[in-house]
Design a protein around this motif. Structure first.
Motif, short mmCIF file in Angstrom:
data_model
loop_
_atom_site.label_atom_id
_atom_site.label_comp_id
_atom_site.label_asym_id
_atom_site.label_seq_id
_atom_site.Cartn_x
_atom_site.Cartn_y
_atom_site.Cartn_z
N ARG A 166 43.61 25.95 73.67
CA ARG A 166 45.06 25.75 73.63
C ARG A 166 45.32 24.30 73.27
NH1 ARG A 166 49.45 24.19 77.14
NH2 ARG A 166 51.30 25.49 76.73
N VAL A 167 46.20 24.07 72.30
CA VAL A 167 46.56 22.70 71.88
C VAL A 167 48.07 22.55 72.00
CG1 VAL A 167 46.57 21.03 70.01
CG2 VAL A 167 44.58 22.52 70.33
N ASP A 168 48.49 21.50 72.71
CA ASP A 168 49.92 21.24 72.90
C ASP A 168 50.15 19.74 72.89
OD1 ASP A 168 52.61 21.33 73.49
OD2 ASP A 168 52.33 21.82 75.61
N VAL A 180 44.38 19.38 74.95
CA VAL A 180 43.58 20.55 74.66
C VAL A 180 43.04 21.13 75.96
CG1 VAL A 180 41.50 19.15 74.28
CG2 VAL A 180 41.64 21.45 73.32
N THR A 208 43.99 20.40 64.64
CA THR A 208 44.94 21.46 64.97
C THR A 208 44.23 22.51 65.82
OG1 THR A 208 44.42 22.85 63.07
CG2 THR A 208 46.05 21.09 62.75
N SER A 209 45.01 23.46 66.34
CA SER A 209 44.40 24.53 67.11
C SER A 209 43.45 25.34 66.25
CB SER A 209 45.47 25.42 67.75
OG SER A 209 46.24 26.07 66.77
N VAL A 236 49.71 30.18 66.13
CA VAL A 236 49.72 28.78 65.71
C VAL A 236 51.13 28.45 65.24
CG1 VAL A 236 49.00 29.39 63.35
CG2 VAL A 236 48.62 27.06 64.19
N ASP A 294 49.80 23.23 66.61
CA ASP A 294 49.55 23.58 68.01
C ASP A 294 49.49 25.09 68.15
OD1 ASP A 294 49.67 20.89 68.53
OD2 ASP A 294 51.60 20.95 69.59
N GLU A 351 48.03 28.66 70.92
CA GLU A 351 47.25 29.24 72.02
C GLU A 351 46.37 30.34 71.45
OE1 GLU A 351 50.33 28.68 75.76
OE2 GLU A 351 50.56 30.44 74.45
N TRP A 352 45.07 30.27 71.74
CA TRP A 352 44.12 31.24 71.22
C TRP A 352 43.20 31.71 72.33
CZ3 TRP A 352 44.45 32.99 66.27
CH2 TRP A 352 45.31 32.27 65.43
#
Length: 440
Positions: free
Chosen positions: A250-252, A256, A339-340, A383, A388, A390-391
């Motif tokens: 998850r990237v926000d 991470v 990036t994510s 994405v 950003d 959530e995976w």
């Protein structure tokens, strides 16, 4: 490859026009989705659902994630985005699902919906996406519901009314190409190779197959998963439906995080028995060793991209309705602007779903499993236009084909002291969420 209804070659390049506005309420989300082509990403009742399709990016082969990321970045850079909410999941987003293996016949996709409906932290929003070329704009927000509501600055959108709850469809599952006895033989062969020093761990999966006959059943199936497994990522992307407990990445805004799962035990029959099972799992050397390999794999892949990366000091037991997992959370700060999708590419496939060493494990599972995993155990999530997202790892899932064929998947991490009958029983536990979601 990008698929749209854009004009023929020679016309101006299409541009995505995106408008996000706050609304009073969007709950419940799942009953507003398209029952035949649902796009869903939820946990604990919050997240996003999509309706319609403005465009899709398709890719395949070893560079499928990289190619999709490049195409997505170009689209996002050219997009006209007005986001009045500014939460994760607002503005321009695409739902995605990627094939597990480089050689898989399954297509990997990023799908941009015409309409996104979401809620997070008590706030609700809608996003409308259109495809614009010159004076031409296409991709009117889809869905059924009340006449369009003007929610600000001429922004008009019809938010679909929730559909009435329907009966869960019944799918009778039977073993796929690898029957239980063959799976046990594959586990025994994997243990032999591990004991011979060829590798340290390999994850072996099996499949169940069935037929879906009800046209309107997918919404009820997704709702069952969300009701029964609220702490998982409940997802639906291009026919891939499931409830995954494992966060791939998850990237926000430069932060991470990930959740690594490896090591499993059944729940106990009563409170005392259940507690004993959790304690036994936490002290099981086999499960701790398997878990340590998965954590080391994730850290190795994430660390080069971070300025700081912290892990839970000890694995903790994660309680799900049907089983216990050993879990470790990773949290950190990006150090290279990834990036994510960049991180998805870096970490997939993890040791939790492939094994270690990665190259040897992938060759072993491809040989021993006897089928194409498709998107099972691949990255699934969303994405946004800034990269950003959530995976999760596509676990506890099934792929629903256009012909109604349903293929469910479950796998186990095989290490030197794995027992074939026990691993087979563990796959049965892991099949339970998706079998019950399809009325089994």
């Amino acid at each position: 490859m990008i698929h749209t209804d854009a004009p023929a070659p020679g016309a101006a390049e299409p541009r995505l026009v995106v408008r996000t506005h706050a609304v009073d309420e969007t709950e419940p989300l799942i009953p507003r989705t398209d029952p035949r082509s649902p796009l869903v990403w939820l946990r604990r009742g919050e997240g996003v659902v999509g309706l319609g399709e403005v465009l899709r990016i398709e890719s395949s082969g070893p560079s499928r994630i990289e190619d999709a990321a490049a195409a997505w970045s170009a689209l996002a850079d050219a997009a006209d985005v007005d986001d009045r909410v500014g939460l994760p999941g607002t503005g321009l987003i695409a739902f995605g699902a990627f094939a597990f293996a480089d050689e898989s016949a399954a297509t990997s996709v990023l799908i941009v919906p015409e309409l996104v409906i979401g809620r997070r932290d008590g706030r609700a929003w809608v996003t409308r996406v259109a495809l614009e070329t010159g004076d031409r704009e296409s991709g009117e927000a889809g869905g059924s519901g009340e006449p369009g509501e003007v929610v600000g600055d001429g922004f008009e959108v019809a938010i679909p009314e929730p559909a009435p709850r329907r009966k869960i469809p019944h799918v009778a599952f039977t073993p796929g190409r690898v029957p239980p006895s063959a799976y046990e033989s594959a586990v025994a062969e994997a243990v032999r190779r591990i004991d011979a020093g060829e590798l340290r761990k390999v994850v072996l999966a099996r499949e169940l197959v069935g037929e879906l006959h009800e046209d309107d059943g997918l919404r009820a199936t997704i709702m069952r998963l969300a009701d029964d497994y609220p702490d998982t990522w409940v997802f639906a992307v291009d026919g891939l439906i499931g409830a995954s407990p494992e966060t791939l990445v998850r990237v926000d805004h430069g932060q991470v995080s990930a959740r690594v799962l490896a090591g499993t035990s059944a729940r106990g029959a009563g409170e005392a028995s259940d507690r004993d099972r959790a304690v036994a799992l936490q002290h099981s050397q086999k499960d701790r060793d398997e878990h340590a390999l998965a954590v080391a794999s994730a850290v190795k892949r994430l660390e080069p991209h971070t300025a700081r990366l912290d892990a839970s000091p000890e694995p903790f037991t994660l309680q799900l309705p049907n089983l216990w997992h050993l879990a470790t959370d990773l949290k950190g700060t990006l150090g290279d602007g990834s990036t994510s999708l960049d991180l998805v590419r870096a970490v997939h496939p993890t040791a939790a779903v492939a094994g270690t060493p990665r190259r040897v494990a992938l060759a072993a599972l491809a040989e021993l499993e006897g089928f194409d995993r498709g998107r099972y155990a691949g990255p699934v999530g969303w994405v946004d236009g800034d990269g950003d997202g959530e995976w999760a790892i596509a676990l506890r899932c099934a792929q629903v084909g256009a012909d109604g064929r349903v293929t469910a998947y479950a796998g186990c991490g095989i290490v030197h002291d794995s027992v074939p009958a026990d691993e087979l029983a563990e796959t049965d536990m892991k099949f339970r969420p998706i079998i019950e979601a399809f009325g089994g």
